[in-house]
Design an enzyme around this catalytic site. Sequence first.
Site, short mmCIF file in Angstrom:
data_model
loop_
_atom_site.label_atom_id
_atom_site.label_comp_id
_atom_site.label_asym_id
_atom_site.label_seq_id
_atom_site.Cartn_x
_atom_site.Cartn_y
_atom_site.Cartn_z
N CYS A 225 0.82 -1.22 0.00
CA CYS A 225 0.00 0.00 0.00
C CYS A 225 0.85 1.27 0.00
O CYS A 225 0.32 2.37 -0.03
CB CYS A 225 -0.89 0.02 1.24
SG CYS A 225 0.07 0.24 2.75
N1 LIG Z 1 -3.90 1.45 8.21
C1 LIG Z 1 -2.80 1.10 8.90
N2 LIG Z 1 -2.52 1.69 10.08
C2 LIG Z 1 -1.41 1.36 10.77
N3 LIG Z 1 -0.53 0.40 10.37
C3 LIG Z 1 -0.78 -0.22 9.21
C4 LIG Z 1 -1.89 0.11 8.41
N4 LIG Z 1 -1.86 -0.66 7.29
C5 LIG Z 1 -0.77 -1.44 7.40
N5 LIG Z 1 -0.11 -1.19 8.55
C6 LIG Z 1 1.12 -1.84 9.04
O1 LIG Z 1 1.62 -2.71 8.03
C7 LIG Z 1 1.44 -4.07 8.42
C8 LIG Z 1 1.09 -4.91 7.23
O2 LIG Z 1 -0.17 -4.53 6.77
P1 LIG Z 1 -0.85 -5.23 5.51
O3 LIG Z 1 -0.38 -6.63 5.37
O4 LIG Z 1 -2.31 -4.98 5.63
O5 LIG Z 1 -0.26 -4.53 4.24
S1 LIG Z 1 -0.26 -3.05 3.71
O6 LIG Z 1 0.70 -2.31 4.57
O7 LIG Z 1 -1.63 -2.52 3.80
O8 LIG Z 1 0.21 -3.15 2.31
C9 LIG Z 1 0.35 -4.00 9.48
O9 LIG Z 1 0.33 -5.16 10.29
P2 LIG Z 1 -0.91 -5.50 11.26
O10 LIG Z 1 -0.54 -4.91 12.58
O11 LIG Z 1 -0.95 -6.99 11.30
O12 LIG Z 1 -2.16 -4.90 10.72
C10 LIG Z 1 0.77 -2.75 10.21
O13 LIG Z 1 1.92 -2.96 10.99
#
Ligand SMILES: Nc1ncnc2c1ncn2[C@@H]1O[C@H](COP(=O)(O)OS(=O)(=O)O)[C@@H](OP(=O)(O)O)[C@H]1O
Length: 300
Positions: free
Chosen positions: A263
């Site tokens: 993202c």
């Molecule tokens: N919206 C938002 N807010 C805060 N942090 C976020 C966000 N999107 C991604 N992350 C961080 O990136 C980790 C991997 O997320 P994803 O696998 O969903 O991928 S991506 O980053 O959206 O591409 C994700 O891991 P998780 O804690 O398991 O959600 C976070 O560490």
Amino acid sequence: MPPANQYIDELSLEQDDINTRPPLFSENHLKYLNEKLAKLPPQKILEWALVTLPGLYQTTAFGLTGLVILDMISKISQDFAEENETLPQHLIPLIFLDTLYHFPETLQLAKRASTKYNVPLHIFKPIDCETVEDFEAQHGQKLWETDEDSYDYLVKVEPSRRAYEQFNVLAIITGRRRSQSGERGNIDILEIEKGTGLLKLNPLAHWDFAKVRAYVRANEVPYNPLLDKGYRSVGDWHSTKPLNNNSSNERDGRWEGRNKTECGLHKDYFKMRAAFVASKKKKSANVVVPSLSALSSLSN
Ligand SMILES: Nc1ncnc2c1ncn2[C@@H]1O[C@H](COP(=O)(O)OS(=O)(=O)O)[C@@H](OP(=O)(O)O)[C@H]1O
């Protein structure tokens, strides 16, 4: 705070808004640390981070991995409180980037999990936008289709940097894992972001999805109900689908049919900003400014 567009112009087009710092560890030191950390279970990695890294926050989209980390930190915080006979206080605050396009289930989970673990939750939205309507009034509809780079920059990259600046964040914990493959296939437990010096700790880098899910079940960790409907990795509703039978990777449901696996949050910050700036310049060059003669004919 100046109006959004002015703020973005000032931040992104004119100034170098990000504090760049020299890396906290040399390359060799980082290699040494990663070799040592790879031998520890995630709980011990987190304990090491708590005694070592200043300005530490957990960034989470409440994915399964982040929830496991949250549960682990909560247990560490409780042990600490018991040893000191004080009330438990969650030791690491959360940063959640609300893109305004999350599933309602994700927003409900954010509330449920932060309440259960009694953890400070800092929510950052796209600049000067409270609602989707605000965002679309400023940036148009379906920006993720018309200008993917600008969308990623506006909903994730800029808000994350704003959060890091506001709280003087020096290190973040992320939920990325090697088994999510793609650009994550080789990530280390501890990384230093190129250019900014931000430290990124990925305590579950070596776990696979089955292990994460087993921990969630065994510890009754709250999770997104979409998982029970076939979803695995959950992002914005417009670019997330449940896995189908041909899926070989847990992140296959993200950006289906597109050549995209991230993202922007974990990509090179300076490249992301450059792409946003280039797109903004292109758009303003395409704005047709009416000529003086056209304007005077209008007034006649
Ligand atoms: N919206 C938002 N807010 C805060 N942090 C976020 C966000 N999107 C991604 N992350 C961080 O990136 C980790 C991997 O997320 P994803 O696998 O969903 O991928 S991506 O980053 O959206 O591409 C994700 O891991 P998780 O804690 O398991 O959600 C976070 O560490």
